[in-house]
Design an enzyme around this catalytic site. Structure first.
Site, PDB file in Angstrom:
ATOM      1  N   TYR A 198       7.345  -9.777   7.099  1.00 49.06           N
ATOM      2  CA  TYR A 198       7.111  -8.341   7.282  1.00 49.06           C
ATOM      3  C   TYR A 198       7.598  -7.926   8.666  1.00 49.06           C
ATOM      4  O   TYR A 198       7.586  -8.733   9.610  1.00 49.06           O
ATOM      5  CB  TYR A 198       5.621  -8.013   7.189  1.00 49.06           C
ATOM      6  CG  TYR A 198       5.058  -7.939   5.796  1.00 49.06           C
ATOM      7  CD1 TYR A 198       5.004  -6.725   5.107  1.00 49.06           C
ATOM      8  CD2 TYR A 198       4.543  -9.072   5.176  1.00 49.06           C
ATOM      9  CE1 TYR A 198       4.458  -6.652   3.830  1.00 49.06           C
ATOM     10  CE2 TYR A 198       4.000  -9.008   3.895  1.00 49.06           C
ATOM     11  CZ  TYR A 198       3.959  -7.793   3.235  1.00 49.06           C
ATOM     12  OH  TYR A 198       3.418  -7.731   1.974  1.00 49.06           O
ATOM     13  N   ASP A 229       0.814  -1.215   0.000  1.00 50.89           N
ATOM     14  CA  ASP A 229       0.000   0.000   0.000  1.00 50.89           C
ATOM     15  C   ASP A 229       0.845   1.262   0.000  1.00 50.89           C
ATOM     16  O   ASP A 229       2.060   1.229   0.228  1.00 50.89           O
ATOM     17  CB  ASP A 229      -0.896   0.023   1.243  1.00 50.89           C
ATOM     18  CG  ASP A 229      -2.000  -1.013   1.193  1.00 50.89           C
ATOM     19  OD1 ASP A 229      -2.317  -1.481   0.079  1.00 50.89           O
ATOM     20  OD2 ASP A 229      -2.540  -1.352   2.257  1.00 50.89           O
TER      21      ASP A 229
END
Length: 249
Positions: free
Chosen positions: A110, A52
């Site tokens: 992540y 994003d």
């Protein structure tokens, strides 16, 4: 025709996400333009993770096809001369013609970074989420253990997701304190739903604040209801660290 793999790193601050969007600055758009200029042909890369707006990466992956005679290992250096300083190709290599960056994934890792300083450095505002009060780190670690495993993660994804199958496996979550007033939540799994890591991080912060008990996590997962969890933390603290593939061992 040969297929090339790129390992792409970027500071996502200035971009409207990774994936190409007409008329908007995206990482994929600029890499497409740089490759097309370098190779003298129209190149459209295929990316692994569509991060994003504001999300950063050390190890996103992309592929493209070309008949270029430039040696695969030299493409990274040549391409970097045509990219802004906040996008870097860390590695380039030739791969099998059927290699696809979204298939045969072993795991993705992540990190979400939380700055816990009472007064933070100015640069921290771009790369971490600031929590000015104390967090119960051990409670966060206890809660993380309940999130690990194979579950339906409906409770941990945005309502905007287009995925019908919300079952994913989280192999490991680490909550690590650093020496510079930083907390790193490291999540490794076989795949992630929209905003899933940011919601996990937000939930663990709520646990650290004492607003959610660690032993509530299993029932929250079972409810499959996003409304019972913590907020989705800002994109700026999220980093895609790397992706591993089966053929790489």
């Amino acid at each position: 025709m040969k297929r090339f793999k790129l390992v792409v790193a970027y500071d996502g601050t200035a971009y409207c996400g990774y994936q190409y969007q007409p008329e908007l600055p995206t990482v994929e758009g600029f890499v497409n333009d740089a490759l097309s200029e370098l190779l003298g042909e129209n190149i459209v890369i295929i990316g692994a993770s569509r991060t994003d707006a504001g999300v950063h990466a050390y190890g996103n992956v992309a592929v493209f096809d070309s008949d270029t005679r430039i040696p695969a290992e030299k493409l990274a250096l040549a391409l970097n001369t045509k990219l802004a300083d906040d996008i870097r190709i860390m590695e380039s290599l030739e791969v099998a013609a059927d290699f696809h960056p979204r298939k045969n994934v072993i795991d993705k890792t992540y990190e979400y970074r939380i700055n816990t300083a009472k007064i933070s450095f100015p640069t921290d505002r771009l790369y971490s989420y600031n929590v000015k009060h104390n967090l119960d780190i051990e409670a966060m670690r206890e809660a993380a253990k309940y999130i690990e495993g194979r579950h339906d993660f409906t409770s941990f994804c945005s309502a905007k997701t287009d995925k019908e199958d919300k079952v994913r496996t989280v192999f490991q979550i680490d909550v690590e304190e650093t020496l510079r007033s930083e907390l790193i939540i490291r999540v490794r799994g076989d795949g992630f739903l929209y905003n899933m890591v940011r919601i996990i991080a937000g939930t663990l912060v709520k646990v650290g604040e004492g607003k959610i008990s660690p032993n509530e996590i299993p029932s929250i997962i079972e409810r499959k209801d996003r409304g019972h969890l913590g907020t989705t933390l800002p994109a700026k603290g999220l980093f895609l660290m790397g992706i591993r593939y089966k053929e790489e061992g």
